[in-house]
Design a protein around this motif. Structure first.
Motif, mmCIF file in Angstrom:
data_model
loop_
_atom_site.group_PDB
_atom_site.id
_atom_site.type_symbol
_atom_site.label_atom_id
_atom_site.label_comp_id
_atom_site.label_asym_id
_atom_site.label_seq_id
_atom_site.Cartn_x
_atom_site.Cartn_y
_atom_site.Cartn_z
ATOM 1 N N MET A 1 -33.704 -11.588 -10.475
ATOM 2 C CA MET A 1 -34.262 -12.237 -9.329
ATOM 3 C C MET A 1 -34.309 -13.529 -8.605
ATOM 4 S SD MET A 1 -38.659 -11.989 -11.110
ATOM 5 C CE MET A 1 -39.646 -12.152 -9.299
ATOM 6 N N LYS A 2 -33.923 -14.025 -7.740
ATOM 7 C CA LYS A 2 -33.947 -14.760 -6.656
ATOM 8 C C LYS A 2 -34.524 -16.330 -7.363
ATOM 9 C CE LYS A 2 -31.461 -12.464 -3.462
ATOM 10 N NZ LYS A 2 -31.157 -12.366 -1.961
ATOM 11 N N VAL A 3 -34.176 -17.664 -6.870
ATOM 12 C CA VAL A 3 -35.011 -18.571 -7.367
ATOM 13 C C VAL A 3 -36.485 -18.187 -6.055
ATOM 14 C CG1 VAL A 3 -34.819 -20.746 -6.994
ATOM 15 C CG2 VAL A 3 -32.746 -19.647 -7.019
ATOM 16 N N GLY B 1 -44.996 -20.072 -9.838
ATOM 17 C CA GLY B 1 -45.709 -21.466 -8.886
ATOM 18 C C GLY B 1 -45.285 -22.584 -9.223
ATOM 19 N N ILE B 2 -44.137 -22.725 -8.927
ATOM 20 C CA ILE B 2 -43.466 -23.954 -8.963
ATOM 21 C C ILE B 2 -42.306 -24.342 -7.652
ATOM 22 C CG2 ILE B 2 -43.487 -24.482 -11.877
ATOM 23 C CD1 ILE B 2 -40.638 -23.819 -12.176
ATOM 24 N N SER B 3 -41.895 -25.606 -7.589
ATOM 25 C CA SER B 3 -41.162 -24.938 -6.699
ATOM 26 C C SER B 3 -39.076 -24.963 -6.841
ATOM 27 C CB SER B 3 -40.968 -26.937 -5.739
ATOM 28 O OG SER B 3 -40.124 -27.700 -7.063
ATOM 29 N N VAL B 4 -38.841 -24.062 -5.768
ATOM 30 C CA VAL B 4 -37.256 -23.763 -5.887
ATOM 31 C C VAL B 4 -36.656 -25.395 -6.279
ATOM 32 C CG1 VAL B 4 -35.369 -23.766 -4.723
ATOM 33 C CG2 VAL B 4 -37.771 -22.498 -4.059
ATOM 34 N N TYR C 1 -33.147 -28.147 -10.243
ATOM 35 C CA TYR C 1 -32.813 -29.676 -10.881
ATOM 36 C C TYR C 1 -33.503 -29.108 -12.755
ATOM 37 C CZ TYR C 1 -33.994 -33.835 -13.581
ATOM 38 O OH TYR C 1 -34.133 -34.922 -14.278
ATOM 39 N N TYR C 2 -33.712 -28.181 -12.807
ATOM 40 C CA TYR C 2 -34.210 -27.027 -14.522
ATOM 41 C C TYR C 2 -32.119 -26.904 -15.113
ATOM 42 C CZ TYR C 2 -39.189 -27.262 -15.347
ATOM 43 O OH TYR C 2 -40.017 -28.080 -15.487
ATOM 44 N N LEU D 1 -31.223 -27.165 -18.808
ATOM 45 C CA LEU D 1 -32.330 -26.981 -19.231
ATOM 46 C C LEU D 1 -32.887 -25.589 -19.036
ATOM 47 C CD1 LEU D 1 -35.303 -27.808 -21.285
ATOM 48 C CD2 LEU D 1 -36.066 -28.048 -18.519
ATOM 49 N N LEU D 2 -32.408 -25.323 -17.794
ATOM 50 C CA LEU D 2 -32.783 -22.996 -17.259
ATOM 51 C C LEU D 2 -32.187 -22.630 -17.121
ATOM 52 C CD1 LEU D 2 -34.398 -20.562 -17.947
ATOM 53 C CD2 LEU D 2 -35.908 -21.617 -15.514
ATOM 54 N N THR D 3 -30.755 -22.460 -17.028
ATOM 55 C CA THR D 3 -29.558 -21.924 -16.309
ATOM 56 C C THR D 3 -29.807 -20.527 -16.386
ATOM 57 O OG1 THR D 3 -28.155 -23.351 -18.228
ATOM 58 C CG2 THR D 3 -26.938 -21.780 -16.271
ATOM 59 N N PRO D 4 -30.262 -20.242 -14.905
ATOM 60 C CA PRO D 4 -29.698 -18.701 -15.294
ATOM 61 C C PRO D 4 -28.457 -17.679 -15.344
ATOM 62 C CG PRO D 4 -28.933 -19.880 -13.182
ATOM 63 C CD PRO D 4 -29.614 -21.229 -13.584
#
Length: 66
Positions: free
Chosen positions: A1-3, A11-14, A19-20, A25-28
């Motif tokens: 899935m894309k950002v 329900g969070i911002s791109v 930033y993650y 913290l969260l690498t795709p």
């Protein structure tokens, strides 16, 4: 899935997802040649955990250490 798809789904911002990624913290799972971040089901599961712990008030620095 894309950002944008992930951001809309949870329900969070791109910008939050970017930033993650920036802080590790969260690498795709995949970044395309054109720079698109693509998230896997495993990434989404980790994101749900991150959001849960954020809701509990855990700072990002502590989450990263976990």
């Amino acid at each position: 899935m894309k950002v944008k798809e992930v951001a809309d789904l949870v329900g969070i911002s791109v910008r939050t997802l970017h930033y993650y990624d920036e802080i590790g913290l969260l690498t795709p799972d995949t970044v395309t040649e054109s720079g698109y971040r693509l998230y896997s089901d495993d990434n989404l599961e980790l994101l749900q955990q991150i959001l849960f712990f954020r809701e509990m008030g855990l700072p990002l620095k502590k989450l990263k250490r976990l």
